[in-house]
Design a protein around this motif. Structure first.
Motif, mmCIF file in Angstrom:
data_model
loop_
_atom_site.group_PDB
_atom_site.id
_atom_site.type_symbol
_atom_site.label_atom_id
_atom_site.label_comp_id
_atom_site.label_asym_id
_atom_site.label_seq_id
_atom_site.Cartn_x
_atom_site.Cartn_y
_atom_site.Cartn_z
ATOM 1 N N PRO A 1 40.685 33.772 44.277
ATOM 2 C CA PRO A 1 40.559 32.763 43.298
ATOM 3 C C PRO A 1 39.626 32.047 42.011
ATOM 4 O O PRO A 1 38.356 32.672 42.586
ATOM 5 C CB PRO A 1 40.305 31.202 44.296
ATOM 6 C CG PRO A 1 39.617 32.348 45.007
ATOM 7 C CD PRO A 1 40.246 33.169 45.328
ATOM 8 N N ASN B 1 37.679 30.157 29.242
ATOM 9 C CA ASN B 1 37.516 28.511 28.793
ATOM 10 C C ASN B 1 37.038 28.508 27.829
ATOM 11 O O ASN B 1 37.042 27.359 26.967
ATOM 12 C CB ASN B 1 35.717 28.115 29.533
ATOM 13 C CG ASN B 1 35.906 28.242 31.428
ATOM 14 O OD1 ASN B 1 37.588 28.328 32.130
ATOM 15 N ND2 ASN B 1 35.097 28.314 31.739
ATOM 16 N N GLY C 1 39.374 29.926 38.870
ATOM 17 C CA GLY C 1 38.819 28.870 38.644
ATOM 18 C C GLY C 1 37.145 28.847 38.048
ATOM 19 O O GLY C 1 37.051 28.601 36.818
ATOM 20 N N SER C 2 36.374 28.955 39.206
ATOM 21 C CA SER C 2 34.636 29.031 37.954
ATOM 22 C C SER C 2 34.277 29.933 39.044
ATOM 23 O O SER C 2 34.687 30.909 39.818
ATOM 24 C CB SER C 2 34.125 27.740 38.704
ATOM 25 O OG SER C 2 34.206 26.785 39.922
ATOM 26 N N GLY D 1 43.722 28.854 33.853
ATOM 27 C CA GLY D 1 43.415 27.658 34.256
ATOM 28 C C GLY D 1 42.628 27.378 35.395
ATOM 29 O O GLY D 1 42.444 28.594 36.507
ATOM 30 N N GLU D 2 42.541 26.709 36.620
ATOM 31 C CA GLU D 2 42.498 26.987 38.433
ATOM 32 C C GLU D 2 43.091 27.224 38.787
ATOM 33 O O GLU D 2 42.921 27.957 39.929
ATOM 34 C CB GLU D 2 43.036 25.077 39.008
ATOM 35 C CG GLU D 2 41.827 24.223 38.397
ATOM 36 C CD GLU D 2 40.507 24.416 38.471
ATOM 37 O OE1 GLU D 2 39.997 24.912 39.775
ATOM 38 O OE2 GLU D 2 39.297 24.467 37.803
ATOM 39 N N GLN D 3 44.452 27.598 38.165
ATOM 40 C CA GLN D 3 45.519 28.873 38.726
ATOM 41 C C GLN D 3 44.651 30.399 38.348
ATOM 42 O O GLN D 3 45.354 31.088 37.825
ATOM 43 C CB GLN D 3 46.781 28.900 39.068
ATOM 44 C CG GLN D 3 47.025 27.221 39.177
ATOM 45 C CD GLN D 3 46.755 27.159 40.351
ATOM 46 O OE1 GLN D 3 47.117 28.272 41.005
ATOM 47 N NE2 GLN D 3 46.085 25.852 40.861
ATOM 48 N N GLN E 1 34.024 28.447 42.863
ATOM 49 C CA GLN E 1 35.089 28.614 43.615
ATOM 50 C C GLN E 1 34.946 30.181 44.339
ATOM 51 O O GLN E 1 35.868 30.347 45.263
ATOM 52 C CB GLN E 1 36.086 29.218 43.059
ATOM 53 C CG GLN E 1 37.835 28.972 43.488
ATOM 54 C CD GLN E 1 38.426 28.015 42.304
ATOM 55 O OE1 GLN E 1 38.640 29.391 41.724
ATOM 56 N NE2 GLN E 1 40.028 27.773 43.180
#
Length: 239
Positions: free
Chosen positions: A203, A237, A205-206, A106-108, A209
């Motif tokens: 990072p 995803n 997440g995307s 995920g975001e991590q 990002q």
């Protein structure tokens, strides 16, 4: 060296363009005069595609199909590039392997990139498949050589085999990469070596990002690897 811009309407080889004069990007060590005396260990000795005699075999084993022109020279599958000559190991298709190593969820999520020593951009730690080597073996070797990370015991997900906009490509020599995703539960220690000036976890997440983080650090993301990273994100995803 100024590069010829190819309009979209003239990129296709079937469209006539008599005035087309692409820029020769051949480095001094691969020019015919130099190859007549010595061929670098990393490159085939053929001064021109006319000196290659196994085109039918190369076409049969190519990851991306390609045609030959009236001279018997290979043509870039996506059309004119504005460049001629060779700045790669061999004429025609050059196979590469790009291991995309992701840690977390995920975001991590984090992705492992290297700073390429040749052009100074943040890129997937990969490289060319050696003669006689398989793409899976090259994925493991390149990752280990450039980051010190050994994932020989991991089974990656093959994401695709794609033409990449490598900065060394030309009308008659190009790169097709096998990209693979290694998904780890957490970051592992990475130490830059070989062709890498640095190895960093970013990072992931995307893609936005990642872009933001790379730009904030004063670095640049390698444009040719963006589609490969986007595909990796799409796969993650969907999990």
């Amino acid at each position: 060296m100024s590069e010829v811009t190819v309009p979209d309407g003239l990129r296709c080889w079937s469209v006539s363009w008599p005035e087309y004069t692409p820029t020769d990007i051949t480095p001094p060590e691969l020019r015919p005069s130099a190859l007549a005396h010595h061929a670098p260990g990393w490159a085939e000795a053929a001064p021109t595609p006319a000196d290659v005699h196994d085109w039918h075999q190369r076409q049969a084993t190519a990851l991306v199909p390609f045609e030959l022109d009236d001279r018997g020279w290979p043509l870039h599958p996506l059309g004119r590039t504005g460049r001629t000559g060779r700045n790669l190991r061999k004429w025609g298709e050059n196979a590469a392997a790009d291991p995309i190593v992701v840690a977390g969820t995920g975001e991590q999520r984090w992705v492992l990139l290297i700073t390429r020593s040749d052009i100074g951009v943040e890129a997937i730690p990969g490289g060319m498949v050696d003669p006689g080597e398989t793409a899976p073996a090259a994925l493991v070797r390149e990752l280990r050589e450039e980051t010190g990370v050994d994932l020989a015991d991991h089974r990656p997900t093959i994401l695709g085999r794609d033409l990449v906009a490598d900065w060394r490509q030309s009308d008659h020599a190009w790169v097709v990469s096998t990209s693979a995703l290694y998904h780890l539960p957490a970051q592992v220690t990475a130490i830059a070596d070989d062709d890498a000036a640095d190895a960093t976890w970013w990072p992931f997440g995307s893609l936005d990002q990642l872009d933001t983080a790379v730009t904030a650090s004063g670095r640049t993301l390698y444009a040719a690897h963006r589609p490969l990273l986007e595909r990796a994100l799409g796969h993650l995803n969907r999990q």
